[in-house]
Design a protein around this motif. Structure first.
Motif, PDB file in Angstrom:
ATOM      1  N   ARG A 293      38.247 -21.534  22.855  1.00 19.17           N
ATOM      2  CA  ARG A 293      37.438 -21.475  21.619  1.00 19.17           C
ATOM      3  C   ARG A 293      36.430 -22.620  21.536  1.00 19.17           C
ATOM      4  NH1 ARG A 293      40.917 -21.670  16.322  1.00 19.17           N
ATOM      5  NH2 ARG A 293      41.364 -23.734  17.194  1.00 19.17           N
ATOM      6  N   GLN A 294      36.868 -23.818  21.872  1.00 16.68           N
ATOM      7  CA  GLN A 294      35.987 -24.976  21.731  1.00 16.68           C
ATOM      8  C   GLN A 294      34.888 -25.034  22.787  1.00 16.68           C
ATOM      9  OE1 GLN A 294      36.190 -27.080  19.035  1.00 16.68           O
ATOM     10  NE2 GLN A 294      37.655 -25.534  18.361  1.00 16.68           N
ATOM     11  N   ARG A 295      34.862 -24.083  23.695  1.00 17.76           N
ATOM     12  CA  ARG A 295      33.788 -24.028  24.685  1.00 17.76           C
ATOM     13  C   ARG A 295      32.610 -23.191  24.180  1.00 17.76           C
ATOM     14  NH1 ARG A 295      34.054 -22.066  29.427  1.00 17.76           N
ATOM     15  NH2 ARG A 295      32.854 -23.793  30.291  1.00 17.76           N
ATOM     16  N   ALA A 296      32.807 -22.493  23.063  1.00 21.13           N
ATOM     17  CA  ALA A 296      31.744 -21.642  22.524  1.00 21.13           C
ATOM     18  C   ALA A 296      30.701 -22.469  21.785  1.00 21.13           C
ATOM     19  CB  ALA A 296      32.346 -20.603  21.583  1.00 21.13           C
ATOM     20  N   LYS A 297      29.472 -21.985  21.779  1.00 21.41           N
ATOM     21  CA  LYS A 297      28.417 -22.649  21.015  1.00 21.41           C
ATOM     22  C   LYS A 297      28.466 -22.273  19.544  1.00 21.41           C
ATOM     23  CE  LYS A 297      25.133 -23.481  24.755  1.00 21.41           C
ATOM     24  NZ  LYS A 297      23.744 -23.304  25.257  1.00 21.41           N
ATOM     25  N   LEU A 298      29.045 -21.090  19.261  1.00 24.83           N
ATOM     26  CA  LEU A 298      29.140 -20.625  17.879  1.00 24.83           C
ATOM     27  C   LEU A 298      30.522 -20.036  17.654  1.00 24.83           C
ATOM     28  CD1 LEU A 298      27.200 -20.186  15.345  1.00 24.83           C
ATOM     29  CD2 LEU A 298      27.067 -17.810  16.105  1.00 24.83           C
ATOM     30  N   ILE A 299      31.207 -20.488  16.607  1.00 17.17           N
ATOM     31  CA  ILE A 299      32.533 -19.965  16.260  1.00 17.17           C
ATOM     32  C   ILE A 299      32.438 -19.303  14.893  1.00 17.17           C
ATOM     33  CG2 ILE A 299      34.964 -20.500  15.848  1.00 17.17           C
ATOM     34  CD1 ILE A 299      34.596 -22.992  17.599  1.00 17.17           C
ATOM     35  N   LEU A 300      32.805 -18.029  14.845  1.00 16.81           N
ATOM     36  CA  LEU A 300      32.798 -17.280  13.593  1.00 16.81           C
ATOM     37  C   LEU A 300      34.243 -17.090  13.143  1.00 16.81           C
ATOM     38  CD1 LEU A 300      30.177 -14.523  14.532  1.00 16.81           C
ATOM     39  CD2 LEU A 300      29.765 -16.754  13.463  1.00 16.81           C
ATOM     40  N   LYS A 301      34.614 -17.697  12.030  1.00 19.10           N
ATOM     41  CA  LYS A 301      36.002 -17.622  11.541  1.00 19.10           C
ATOM     42  C   LYS A 301      36.117 -16.539  10.479  1.00 19.10           C
ATOM     43  CE  LYS A 301      40.305 -18.915  11.091  1.00 19.10           C
ATOM     44  NZ  LYS A 301      40.690 -20.300  10.731  1.00 19.10           N
ATOM     45  N   LYS A 302      36.975 -15.547  10.736  1.00 24.54           N
ATOM     46  CA  LYS A 302      37.159 -14.439   9.813  1.00 24.54           C
ATOM     47  C   LYS A 302      38.340 -14.671   8.874  1.00 24.54           C
ATOM     48  CE  LYS A 302      35.246 -10.480  12.323  1.00 24.54           C
ATOM     49  NZ  LYS A 302      35.534  -9.105  12.783  1.00 24.54           N
ATOM     50  N   ASP A 303      38.232 -14.120   7.660  1.00 29.72           N
ATOM     51  CA  ASP A 303      39.371 -14.146   6.746  1.00 29.72           C
ATOM     52  C   ASP A 303      40.138 -12.829   6.864  1.00 29.72           C
ATOM     53  OD1 ASP A 303      37.999 -12.167   5.302  1.00 29.72           O
ATOM     54  OD2 ASP A 303      37.332 -13.547   3.726  1.00 29.72           O
ATOM     55  N   ARG A 304      41.123 -12.665   6.033  1.00 36.00           N
ATOM     56  CA  ARG A 304      41.991 -11.487   6.122  1.00 36.00           C
ATOM     57  C   ARG A 304      41.257 -10.189   5.823  1.00 36.00           C
ATOM     58  NH1 ARG A 304      47.368 -11.311   6.566  1.00 36.00           N
ATOM     59  NH2 ARG A 304      47.485 -13.569   6.219  1.00 36.00           N
ATOM     60  N   ASN A 305      40.126 -10.291   5.125  1.00 37.74           N
ATOM     61  CA  ASN A 305      39.355  -9.101   4.752  1.00 37.74           C
ATOM     62  C   ASN A 305      38.245  -8.786   5.749  1.00 37.74           C
ATOM     63  OD1 ASN A 305      40.817  -8.648   2.301  1.00 37.74           O
ATOM     64  ND2 ASN A 305      39.685 -10.358   1.390  1.00 37.74           N
ATOM     65  N   HIS A 306      38.317  -9.406   6.932  1.00 35.42           N
ATOM     66  CA  HIS A 306      37.346  -9.177   8.011  1.00 35.42           C
ATOM     67  C   HIS A 306      35.988  -9.836   7.746  1.00 35.42           C
ATOM     68  CE1 HIS A 306      39.712  -6.080  10.249  1.00 35.42           C
ATOM     69  NE2 HIS A 306      40.228  -5.870   9.055  1.00 35.42           N
ATOM     70  N   GLN A 307      35.879 -10.612   6.690  1.00 36.68           N
ATOM     71  CA  GLN A 307      34.623 -11.295   6.415  1.00 36.68           C
ATOM     72  C   GLN A 307      34.590 -12.651   7.110  1.00 36.68           C
ATOM     73  OE1 GLN A 307      33.813 -11.617   2.187  1.00 36.68           O
ATOM     74  NE2 GLN A 307      32.619  -9.733   2.250  1.00 36.68           N
ATOM     75  N   ILE A 308      33.399 -13.059   7.565  1.00 29.81           N
ATOM     76  CA  ILE A 308      33.229 -14.383   8.144  1.00 29.81           C
ATOM     77  C   ILE A 308      33.244 -15.399   7.009  1.00 29.81           C
ATOM     78  CG2 ILE A 308      31.768 -15.880   9.546  1.00 29.81           C
ATOM     79  CD1 ILE A 308      32.814 -13.460  11.066  1.00 29.81           C
ATOM     80  N   GLU A 309      34.201 -16.323   7.046  1.00 32.38           N
ATOM     81  CA  GLU A 309      34.320 -17.306   5.974  1.00 32.38           C
ATOM     82  C   GLU A 309      33.667 -18.636   6.321  1.00 32.38           C
ATOM     83  OE1 GLU A 309      38.441 -17.825   5.194  1.00 32.38           O
ATOM     84  OE2 GLU A 309      38.893 -18.787   7.114  1.00 32.38           O
ATOM     85  N   SER A 310      33.520 -18.924   7.612  1.00 25.14           N
ATOM     86  CA  SER A 310      32.844 -20.151   8.016  1.00 25.14           C
ATOM     87  C   SER A 310      32.201 -19.958   9.381  1.00 25.14           C
ATOM     88  CB  SER A 310      33.818 -21.338   8.070  1.00 25.14           C
ATOM     89  OG  SER A 310      34.760 -21.172   9.111  1.00 25.14           O
TER      90      SER A 310
END
Length: 316
Positions: A293-310
């Motif tokens: 994960r930390q090798r990616a340039k962009l990390i999209l964190k999803k919540d339980r509702n499938h929405q990107i939260e951060s």
């Protein structure tokens, strides 16, 4: 009293609202019907999600691609190789059931609307899995999706050819119905402006050789990379939900490798799905996927509702 100092992070972290503001005046180029068609069978995707998350990503990537194209032209002038078109390659990684395919298709659709990148191709690494016959012979069927189950040499050769600007570069294709590589099947990548490569382990590395020999990794060919992230318990829930829905639909196809699971009782099917999750997919996530994960340039964190939260963007 000594106060602990937070370790410096290579990422800038944005809330959903902060990231949505980065859209600026980027126009929405997808219709609601197009968005619906882009999402996978069990994924959730709305126009709001595209506008808040994916339009800003496409805007950011347009800057990256324009800069790479300018550098490429300068390099070709220097080398005297003006006929070579070098694609911008994006890697998309993450767990089973996290929504990599939907993210990849949305990015493909949005990026192809930019005037300088009309041709955007998408390849999944599923096609580079070894055939089931080989996996069975090598006792690897229970590790399908693990790094050792891929024909990495063929994948590296494919990426090297694409990055070299070669024409008619073929990639094998995979059938999720028969759960195997299609014999003789392929798609042709023809000098795209952007190539998106989606897969579980595309950011995977190995132990560097002590003698300093060149050992390329798949990610060496990436100009940008995205990791789709979610908590383990959320991923488990999504995987189980997907398995149970497929049991009522795709698994009923007479050609389906998983046809036998469609006939199981709900309790038996749930038990099977949990066995697959804890025995295979969670192990792969913890041992092979999450460490990248930390090798990616962009990390999209999803919540339980499938929405990107951060959104976490690696500092340039």
């Amino acid at each position: 009293m000594v106060h602990e100092v937070d370790a410096p992070s290579p990422y800038r972290v944005f809330t959903r609202a902060q990231w949505a503001a980065k859209r600026a005046d980027t126009p929405m180029t997808l219709t609601p019907d197009e968005v619906t068609k882009l999402k996978s069978f069990t994924d959730q995707l709305s126009i709001d999600e595209v506008e808040a998350i994916y339009l800003p990503i496409s805007r950011l990537l347009s800057f990256y691609v324009a800069a790479q194209q300018k550098l490429s032209r300068a390099s070709q002038t220097f080398l005297g190789a003006t006929d070579v078109k070098i694609p911008f390659v994006i890697g998309v990684a993450g767990s089973v059931a996290v929504g990599k395919s939907t993210t990849s298709r949305v990015l493909q659709a949005l990026l192809s609307r930019w005037s300088n990148t009309p041709k955007v191709d998408l390849v999944t690494t599923d096609g580079f899995l070894f055939p089931n016959a080989y996996l069975e012979r090598e006792d690897l069927m229970k590790k399908k999706g693990f790094p050792e189950s891929y024909d990495t040499k063929s994948l590296l050769r494919f990426l090297a050819d694409v990055k070299a600007g070669k024409r008619h570069v073929k990639a094998p294709i995979y059938s999720h119905t028969v759960y195997d590589v299609v014999p003789g099947g392929s798609i042709t990548v023809e000098r795209p402006d952007i190539l998106i490569v989606e897969g579980l382990n595309v950011l995977q590395t190995g132990r560097p050789p002590r003698d300093g020999k060149a050992i390329p990794y798949v990610s060496d060919y990436f100009d940008f990379s995205v990791f789709i992230d979610a908590e383990e318990d959320v991923l488990e829930q999504w995987y189980i939900e997907r398995f149970m829905r497929l049991r009522e639909t795709a698994f009923r196809d007479p050609q389906s490798y998983f046809r036998r699971y469609a006939e199981k009782t709900e309790f038996e099917a749930l038990k099977t799905a949990l066995g697959f999750w804890y025995g295979i997919n969670l192990v792969n996530l913890r041992d092979n996927i999450l460490p990248t994960r930390q090798r990616a340039k962009l990390i999209l964190k999803k919540d339980r509702n499938h929405q990107i939260e951060s959104v976490s963007l690696r500092r340039v």
